[in-house]
Design a protein around this motif. Structure first.
Motif, mmCIF file in Angstrom:
data_model
loop_
_atom_site.group_PDB
_atom_site.id
_atom_site.type_symbol
_atom_site.label_atom_id
_atom_site.label_comp_id
_atom_site.label_asym_id
_atom_site.label_seq_id
_atom_site.Cartn_x
_atom_site.Cartn_y
_atom_site.Cartn_z
ATOM 1 N N GLU A 152 0.826 -1.208 0.000
ATOM 2 C CA GLU A 152 0.000 0.000 0.000
ATOM 3 C C GLU A 152 0.860 1.256 0.000
ATOM 4 O O GLU A 152 0.536 2.239 -0.662
ATOM 5 N N LEU A 153 1.978 1.225 0.728
ATOM 6 C CA LEU A 153 2.886 2.373 0.754
ATOM 7 C C LEU A 153 3.528 2.588 -0.613
ATOM 8 O O LEU A 153 3.627 3.722 -1.093
ATOM 9 N N VAL A 154 3.958 1.504 -1.255
ATOM 10 C CA VAL A 154 4.551 1.604 -2.595
ATOM 11 C C VAL A 154 3.511 2.116 -3.584
ATOM 12 O O VAL A 154 3.800 2.985 -4.405
ATOM 13 N N ASP A 155 2.303 1.584 -3.510
ATOM 14 C CA ASP A 155 1.221 2.015 -4.391
ATOM 15 C C ASP A 155 0.939 3.506 -4.203
ATOM 16 O O ASP A 155 0.808 4.256 -5.175
ATOM 17 N N SER A 156 0.893 3.933 -2.964
ATOM 18 C CA SER A 156 0.652 5.340 -2.659
ATOM 19 C C SER A 156 1.784 6.220 -3.194
ATOM 20 O O SER A 156 1.546 7.290 -3.752
ATOM 21 N N PHE A 157 3.026 5.751 -3.047
ATOM 22 C CA PHE A 157 4.187 6.479 -3.550
ATOM 23 C C PHE A 157 4.116 6.628 -5.069
ATOM 24 O O PHE A 157 4.282 7.722 -5.602
#
Length: 65
Positions: free
Chosen positions: A30-35
Protein backbone atom coordinates in the motif's frame (compact mmCIF):
# COMPACT_ATOMS: atom_id res chain seq x y z
CA UNK A 1 7.36 19.73 -15.23
CA UNK A 2 8.47 20.05 -11.63
CA UNK A 3 6.88 22.39 -9.15
CA UNK A 4 8.19 23.22 -5.71
CA UNK A 5 5.80 24.50 -3.13
CA UNK A 6 6.87 25.71 0.28
CA UNK A 7 4.51 25.03 3.16
CA UNK A 8 4.17 27.24 6.18
CA UNK A 9 5.36 25.80 9.50
CA UNK A 10 1.82 24.91 10.61
CA UNK A 11 1.07 23.18 7.30
CA UNK A 12 4.29 21.14 7.53
CA UNK A 13 3.50 20.00 11.06
CA UNK A 14 -0.08 19.04 10.21
CA UNK A 15 0.93 17.19 7.03
CA UNK A 16 3.79 15.38 8.76
CA UNK A 17 1.64 14.19 11.64
CA UNK A 18 -1.17 12.97 9.39
CA UNK A 19 1.16 11.06 7.08
CA UNK A 20 3.24 9.60 9.90
CA UNK A 21 0.17 8.34 11.72
CA UNK A 22 -1.09 6.50 8.62
CA UNK A 23 2.16 4.61 7.87
CA UNK A 24 1.90 1.86 10.53
CA UNK A 25 -1.63 1.06 9.35
CA UNK A 26 -0.55 0.44 5.75
CA UNK A 27 1.17 -2.59 4.27
CA UNK A 28 4.40 -2.22 2.32
CA UNK A 29 2.48 -2.75 -0.93
CA UNK A 30 0.00 0.00 0.00
CA UNK A 31 2.89 2.37 0.75
CA UNK A 32 4.55 1.60 -2.60
CA UNK A 33 1.22 2.01 -4.39
CA UNK A 34 0.65 5.34 -2.66
CA UNK A 35 4.19 6.48 -3.55
CA UNK A 36 3.78 5.56 -7.23
CA UNK A 37 0.43 7.29 -7.35
CA UNK A 38 1.69 10.46 -5.66
CA UNK A 39 5.03 10.81 -7.43
CA UNK A 40 4.49 9.23 -10.84
CA UNK A 41 0.68 9.35 -11.20
CA UNK A 42 0.95 5.61 -11.91
CA UNK A 43 -1.79 3.47 -10.41
CA UNK A 44 -0.50 -0.05 -9.74
CA UNK A 45 -4.06 -1.35 -9.46
CA UNK A 46 -4.61 -0.45 -13.12
CA UNK A 47 -1.63 -2.54 -14.30
CA UNK A 48 -1.93 -6.22 -13.35
CA UNK A 49 1.63 -7.19 -14.29
CA UNK A 50 3.20 -4.32 -12.37
CA UNK A 51 0.98 -4.98 -9.35
CA UNK A 52 1.85 -8.70 -9.34
CA UNK A 53 5.56 -7.87 -9.55
CA UNK A 54 5.33 -5.37 -6.68
CA UNK A 55 3.37 -7.87 -4.58
CA UNK A 56 6.14 -10.41 -5.11
CA UNK A 57 8.87 -7.89 -4.26
CA UNK A 58 7.03 -6.67 -1.14
CA UNK A 59 6.37 -10.22 0.05
CA UNK A 60 10.05 -11.09 -0.38
CA UNK A 61 11.12 -7.90 1.43
CA UNK A 62 8.80 -8.64 4.35
CA UNK A 63 10.17 -12.21 4.65
CA UNK A 64 13.77 -10.98 4.83
CA UNK A 65 13.04 -8.51 7.65
Amino acid sequence: VLELEFLSQSERIAAGITEAEAVPEKSLLELVDSFCSSIYQYELSEHETAQALMQSICKEAEQTE
